[in-house]
Design an enzyme around this catalytic site. Structure first.
Site, mmCIF file in Angstrom:
data_model
loop_
_atom_site.group_PDB
_atom_site.id
_atom_site.type_symbol
_atom_site.label_atom_id
_atom_site.label_comp_id
_atom_site.label_asym_id
_atom_site.label_seq_id
_atom_site.Cartn_x
_atom_site.Cartn_y
_atom_site.Cartn_z
ATOM 1 N N HIS A 85 1.269 -1.161 -0.161
ATOM 2 C CA HIS A 85 0.148 0.163 0.229
ATOM 3 C C HIS A 85 0.679 0.805 0.139
ATOM 4 O O HIS A 85 0.934 2.100 -0.717
ATOM 5 C CB HIS A 85 -1.004 -0.032 1.350
ATOM 6 C CG HIS A 85 -1.735 -1.089 1.037
ATOM 7 N ND1 HIS A 85 -2.067 -1.793 2.554
ATOM 8 C CD2 HIS A 85 -2.738 -1.362 0.369
ATOM 9 C CE1 HIS A 85 -3.237 -2.510 1.856
ATOM 10 N NE2 HIS A 85 -3.518 -2.127 0.944
ATOM 11 N N LYS A 115 -18.370 -5.516 9.095
ATOM 12 C CA LYS A 115 -16.686 -6.043 9.701
ATOM 13 C C LYS A 115 -16.111 -4.864 10.006
ATOM 14 O O LYS A 115 -15.805 -4.290 9.894
ATOM 15 C CB LYS A 115 -16.288 -6.339 8.214
ATOM 16 C CG LYS A 115 -15.001 -7.081 7.901
ATOM 17 C CD LYS A 115 -14.584 -7.461 6.116
ATOM 18 C CE LYS A 115 -13.143 -7.787 6.229
ATOM 19 N NZ LYS A 115 -12.683 -8.012 4.956
ATOM 20 N N ARG A 173 -2.603 -6.163 -8.401
ATOM 21 C CA ARG A 173 -1.242 -7.310 -7.657
ATOM 22 C C ARG A 173 -1.783 -7.751 -9.189
ATOM 23 O O ARG A 173 0.007 -8.194 -9.728
ATOM 24 C CB ARG A 173 -1.794 -7.518 -6.365
ATOM 25 C CG ARG A 173 -1.117 -6.675 -5.661
ATOM 26 C CD ARG A 173 -1.970 -6.952 -4.433
ATOM 27 N NE ARG A 173 -2.920 -7.431 -4.286
ATOM 28 C CZ ARG A 173 -3.645 -8.014 -3.400
ATOM 29 N NH1 ARG A 173 -3.475 -7.986 -1.568
ATOM 30 N NH2 ARG A 173 -5.844 -8.172 -3.160
ATOM 31 N N SER A 221 -3.400 -7.745 3.403
ATOM 32 C CA SER A 221 -2.887 -7.440 4.611
ATOM 33 C C SER A 221 -3.640 -8.499 5.467
ATOM 34 O O SER A 221 -3.137 -9.092 6.216
ATOM 35 C CB SER A 221 -4.384 -6.716 4.521
ATOM 36 O OG SER A 221 -3.447 -5.145 4.567
#
Ligand code: PNS
Length: 156
Positions: A17, A41, A90, A126
Site C-alpha cells: 500500500h 466487518k 497486484r 493484509s
C-alpha cells in the site's frame, strides 16, 4: 493530477500500500488515504488504530494525509474535490472486482487510475500478513516496523 484518493480497509497497511501512496504522490499534488469505516466487518485493528499506523508509516511522504470515510467513495471524492481514485493492481485476480468498482464509480463521474504493483509486493495482502503474524511468521519485509510491532502486540 491535483488531488487523488487511495481508498481501502488497510487492516493493516502493508509495504505494498505504502509503495502505491508514494508513487501516487510522485504524480499528484495531494494524496488522501481514505480508510473505509465498514459497519458490517470489525477487522483486527480499530479504524483509529489503522489511521494512526498509516500516519506513522507515511511520515516521510509530505503530500499524503489520512482520513476515514463512511458510505460511498464517490461522495467522499465529491466532498473533497478529488480528481481520481488510485488503486494498485497486484494480479489478474484483482482485476474483475476492481474493474467493476471502477466502472460503477465512473458512472458517478469519478475516474480510477490503476497502478501496477511493484513485483516485490505482488503477493502481499493484509490478510496474508495477519495470517503469518498469527503463527509468528517473518513479516519484517512486508510491513513497516510500527505495523509489525502493533501486530505482535495485538496477537500476543
Ligand atoms: O481494501 P479494500 O477492502 O479492497 O477496499 C475496498 C474499498 C474501500 C475501496 C471499497 O469497498 C469501497 O470503495 N467501498 C465504499 C463503498 C463504495 O463506494 N462502493 C463502490 C460502489 S457500490
Amino acid at each position: 493530477m491535483q488531488k487523488v484518493v487511495c481508498p481501502g480497509s488497510f487492516d493493516p497497511v502493508t509495504n505494498g500500500h505504502i509503495d502505491v501512496f508514494k508513487r501516487a504522490s510522485d504524480i499528484s499534488n495531494e494524496v488522501v488515504v481514505a480508510v473505509l469505516v465498514n459497519h458490517n466487518k470489525a477487522g483486527l485493528f480499530t479504524i483509529e488504530e489503522r489511521v494512526e499506523l498509516i500516519r506513522e508509516s507515511c511520515k516521510h511522504l509530505p503530500k499524503v494525509s489520512v482520513e476515514t470515510f463512511d458510505g460511498l467513495l464517490v461522495d467522499f471524492c465529491r466532498d473533497r474535490g478529488v480528481t481520481a481514485i488510485v488503486k494498485g493492481l497486484r494480479a489478474v485476480s484483482d482485476f474483475d472486482y476492481e474493474l467493476q468498482q471502477a466502472q460503477v464509480n465512473l458512472q458517478a463521474g469519478v475516474d480510477t487510475m490503476f497502478m501496477a504493483t511493484d513485483p516485490a509486493h505482488s503477493f502481499l495482502s493484509s490478510s496474508l500478513v495477519k495470517e503469518l503474524a498469527k503463527y509468528n511468521g517473518d513479516i519484517s519485509k512486508m510491513v513497516p516496523p510500527s505495523v509489525e510491532a502493533a501486530l505482535v502486540k495485538k496477537l500476543s
